[in-house]
Design an enzyme around this catalytic site. Structure first.
Site, PDB file in Angstrom:
ATOM      1  CD1 TRP A 164     -17.440  13.302  11.518  1.00  0.00           C
ATOM      2  CD2 TRP A 164     -17.649  11.410  10.333  1.00  0.00           C
ATOM      3  NE1 TRP A 164     -16.849  12.286  12.235  1.00  0.00           N
ATOM      4  CE2 TRP A 164     -16.965  11.117  11.537  1.00  0.00           C
ATOM      5  CE3 TRP A 164     -17.885  10.376   9.432  1.00  0.00           C
ATOM      6  CZ2 TRP A 164     -16.520   9.833  11.855  1.00  0.00           C
ATOM      7  CZ3 TRP A 164     -17.458   9.096   9.748  1.00  0.00           C
ATOM      8  CH2 TRP A 164     -16.781   8.831  10.947  1.00  0.00           C
ATOM      9  CB  THR A 205      -0.897   0.030   1.248  1.00  0.00           C
ATOM     10  OG1 THR A 205      -0.036   0.045   2.391  1.00  0.00           O
ATOM     11  CG2 THR A 205      -1.782  -1.193   1.317  1.00  0.00           C
ATOM     12  CD  GLU A 227      -5.104  -2.493   2.012  1.00  0.00           C
ATOM     13  OE1 GLU A 227      -5.508  -2.005   0.929  1.00  0.00           O
ATOM     14  OE2 GLU A 227      -4.524  -1.819   2.875  1.00  0.00           O
ATOM     15  CE  LYS A 258     -13.547  12.690  12.660  1.00  0.00           C
ATOM     16  NZ  LYS A 258     -12.269  12.438  11.995  1.00  0.00           N
TER      17      LYS A 258
HETATM   18  P1  ADP Z   1      -3.541   3.515  -1.972  1.00  0.00           P
HETATM   19  O1  ADP Z   1      -4.323   3.211  -0.707  1.00  0.00           O
HETATM   20  O2  ADP Z   1      -2.183   2.998  -2.003  1.00  0.00           O
HETATM   21  O3  ADP Z   1      -3.739   4.901  -2.487  1.00  0.00           O
HETATM   22  P2  ADP Z   1      -5.379   1.864  -3.271  1.00  0.00           P
HETATM   23  O4  ADP Z   1      -5.536   1.693  -4.727  1.00  0.00           O
HETATM   24  O5  ADP Z   1      -5.346   0.669  -2.434  1.00  0.00           O
HETATM   25  O6  ADP Z   1      -4.118   2.644  -3.134  1.00  0.00           O
HETATM   26  O7  ADP Z   1      -6.448   2.890  -2.745  1.00  0.00           O
HETATM   27  C1  ADP Z   1      -7.662   2.466  -2.236  1.00  0.00           C
HETATM   28  C2  ADP Z   1      -8.491   3.646  -1.855  1.00  0.00           C
HETATM   29  O8  ADP Z   1      -8.724   4.500  -2.977  1.00  0.00           O
HETATM   30  C3  ADP Z   1      -9.871   3.258  -1.395  1.00  0.00           C
HETATM   31  O9  ADP Z   1      -9.870   2.818  -0.066  1.00  0.00           O
HETATM   32  C4  ADP Z   1     -10.628   4.550  -1.607  1.00  0.00           C
HETATM   33  O10 ADP Z   1     -10.393   5.468  -0.559  1.00  0.00           O
HETATM   34  C5  ADP Z   1      -9.995   5.113  -2.850  1.00  0.00           C
HETATM   35  N1  ADP Z   1     -10.830   4.785  -4.012  1.00  0.00           N
HETATM   36  C6  ADP Z   1     -10.674   3.789  -4.890  1.00  0.00           C
HETATM   37  N2  ADP Z   1     -11.632   3.834  -5.838  1.00  0.00           N
HETATM   38  C7  ADP Z   1     -12.427   4.877  -5.539  1.00  0.00           C
HETATM   39  C8  ADP Z   1     -13.614   5.449  -6.127  1.00  0.00           C
HETATM   40  N3  ADP Z   1     -14.161   4.976  -7.226  1.00  0.00           N
HETATM   41  N4  ADP Z   1     -14.144   6.528  -5.523  1.00  0.00           N
HETATM   42  C9  ADP Z   1     -13.606   7.054  -4.394  1.00  0.00           C
HETATM   43  N5  ADP Z   1     -12.501   6.565  -3.813  1.00  0.00           N
HETATM   44  C10 ADP Z   1     -11.917   5.498  -4.368  1.00  0.00           C
END
Ligand code: ADP
Length: 540
Positions: A442, A185, A330, A437
């Site tokens: 929120w 990640t 994940e 917040k």
């Molecule tokens: P990193 O966490 O390394 O940036 P990831 O690809 O694992 O890479 O990121 C996952 C996160 O990206 C998700 O938990 C979410 O917050 C965000 N995300 C992914 N797709 C979307 C989407 N379509 N809309 C909003 N947020 C998104």
């Protein structure tokens, strides 16, 4: 009583073997890192993957060894995926945009034994090589004529390595739960953590992603994964597309609007996948040149929220259906896809669903809970922490005995805050660390950003919370205006006023030239908070 069905293991090598048998002449096209377009077939890829698997054996690569790649989307990278995992070792894809200190950390943590690297990315490996404790060799993914000068020891040339070995190789059969690929990640908070996928999870994810209401992959499709192969397996597309024998188009290092447009048109691409920042470049190119890609039927937007303005532009101006998808490293990464139901015929209702992140793909269970872990109702209003379970979701991080990301029932906390509506559509309101917040309530930043981006003179927008003596935090809107345009806070407030609840209206607006982007093309809010954290709000 058990069923009487063969206990055949689901292995990644069988995907390429199957493509060779059933779609052997279907093409794989690459814009190479060296420049020219390269084309060959699944049959050729399978042959070369077997040669490479023999080469790995000769290099004494053992089952479970981690083999890193630092490469763009190319046919060679595709071969490495199959040769490494197929022979029982583990691919570990590295993002070239990582900071050298993070690169060193994850390569040592993964104990990478070899790294396959594109020639123009070799300097990144050179810069950290001295600090890598397990690395036995570096394979440069090019031919002899393009080999760069380097002082690194144990350098090999990819094309020579492949050519030096026979294609006489039987893919080994082993337990489908064997590890196949490793991703870290981004580690925006703390050190990066590894998600270790298995053959089984990868093959099941490939089945699921190919379904009609997911990515709808089939042999007649021409698929361009713009999303990099170092960004969670290019969202699994190289496996799913191989399973169905689709023509695949790899963009190499050139991801600008003009280069992507050229591939879309020249190769008759029907389906492309990428993050919103990539599509911004393509849509800008189409606007400037008054063009489209006539064969393109569908695009998947994920990784960050796809704003309504982008979805509309694709659909209304270019006839390209947008599938908004959500997932995370994940989760291998696919979680949800947003497609309106057949009963939803009203255009506005369809759009209201499309801007949401969608319904779970079969296999993924999903729920929202409050801070005490109590499940919240699916009324589209209640928002809480999003938790997931499923056969391609990690049950622990690599080399971590325990993490606090799973509860006793095995639910994984995504770190996203979301609503789920009565139709089952999930909508991310924020990452929990980005939520604002204000006075104990929120404020979700994504909705404000999407609305701001629907202003015709706004190219990109981000919202962060800045300290406020009375409300704790209040939203600050940060925009990148279109070329030669300038917008004041009053302009933005006038635009947003009737579209947002009053108390969600940003307290101030600042203009900047560009938003800082992280390694996977997402806006780096941590950087914006550093830059604007002590911004003085006019309301203070
Ligand atoms: P990193 O966490 O390394 O940036 P990831 O690809 O694992 O890479 O990121 C996952 C996160 O990206 C998700 O938990 C979410 O917050 C965000 N995300 C992914 N797709 C979307 C989407 N379509 N809309 C909003 N947020 C998104």
């Amino acid at each position: 009583m058990l069923g009487q069905i063969m206990d055949k293991q689901l292995l990644i090598s069988s995907l390429l073997q199957h493509a060779d048998n059933t779609s052997g002449n279907r093409e794989i096209v690459t814009r190479t890192a060296e420049g020219p377009i390269h084309r060959y077939t699944y049959r050729d890829a399978h042959r070369r993957a077997r040669q490479l698997a023999n080469a790995l054996r000769a290099l004494d690569v053992q089952m479970g060894d981690r083999i890193a790649t630092m490469a763009w989307n190319t046919h060679r990278h595709f071969e490495v995926y199959f040769a490494v995992s197929g022979s029982g070792a583990v691919t570990h894809t590295l993002n070239p945009r990582l900071h050298p200190s993070q690169l060193t950390y994850i390569m040592n943590h993964a104990e990478d034994a070899f790294v396959f690297v594109d020639a123009n990315l070799l300097p990144l490996i050179e810069s950290v090589a001295d600090a890598l404790h397990h690395l036995r060799g570096v394979i440069v993914m090019t031919d002899r004529a393009h080999m760069p000068e380097t002082a690194l020891p144990n350098i090999l040339c990819y094309e020579e390595l492949v050519a030096g070995h026979s294609d006489d190789f039987e893919w080994p059969v082993f337990d489908e739960k064997t590890a196949s690929s490793l991703y870290y990640t981004s580690g925006t908070t703390g050190n990066p953590k590894g998600a270790l996928f298995s053959h089984r999870s990868t093959v099941i994810h490939a089945y699921a992603s190919a379904l009609p209401d997911v990515l709808n992959m089939g042999e007649s499709e021409v698929i361009l994964p713009v999303v990099p192969m170092f960004h969670v397996n290019a969202w699994g597309i190289p496996y799913g597309a191989t399973m169905v024998g689709a023509k695949m188009v790899f963009p190499g290092p050139k991801l600008d609007g003009a280069s992507i447009h050229e591939l879309l048109v020249d190769e008759g691409v029907t389906f492309a996948a990428g993050v919103p920042t990539i599509w911004l470049m393509l849509l800008a190119h189409w606007r400037e040149t008054q063009s489209s890609a006539p064969a393109l039927k569908r695009t998947v937007i994920g990784g960050s929220a796809g704003p309504e303005s982008m979805i509309r532009e694709f659909q209304d101006d270019h006839g390209v259906e947008v599938r908004h998808a959500w997932g995370m490293t994940e989760m291998s990464p696919l979680g949800t896809v947003s497609i309106p139901k057949p009963s939803m015929t009203d255009d506005n209702k369809r759009m209201r669903k499309q801007v949401k992140q969608g319904r779970p793909v079969f296999g993924v269970e999903m729920r929202i809970v409050d801070d005490t872990g109590t499940e919240l109702t699916h009324d589209g209003d209640a928002f809480g922490n999003l938790e997931v379970r499923g056969p391609w979701i990690i049950d622990n991080y690599f080399k971590m005995d325990q993490s606090d990301s799973h509860n006793a029932q095995g639910w994984f906390a995504t770190g996203d805050v979301a609503t789920i509506d009565p139709d089952g559509y999930m909508e991310i309101t924020d990452r929990s660390k980005d939520v604002i917040k204000s006075g104990g309530e929120w404020i979700g930043t994504i909705e404000i950003e999407n609305l701001a981006m629907s202003h015709p003179d706004v190219v990109q927008a981000a919202v962060i919370g800045v300290p406020h003596p009375k409300w704790d935090e209040r939203p600050l809107l940060i925009i990148v205006p279109a070329t030669d345009k300038s917008l004041t806070h009053d302009d933005m407030t006038d635009f947003l006023r009737n579209k947002l609840t009053n108390w969600w209206l940003p307290d101030d607006t600042v203009q900047i030239d560009e938003l800082p982007l992280g390694a996977t093309g997402k806006v780096l809010k941590t950087r914006l908070r550093e830059q604007f954290g002590d911004h003085k709000l006019p309301t203070v």
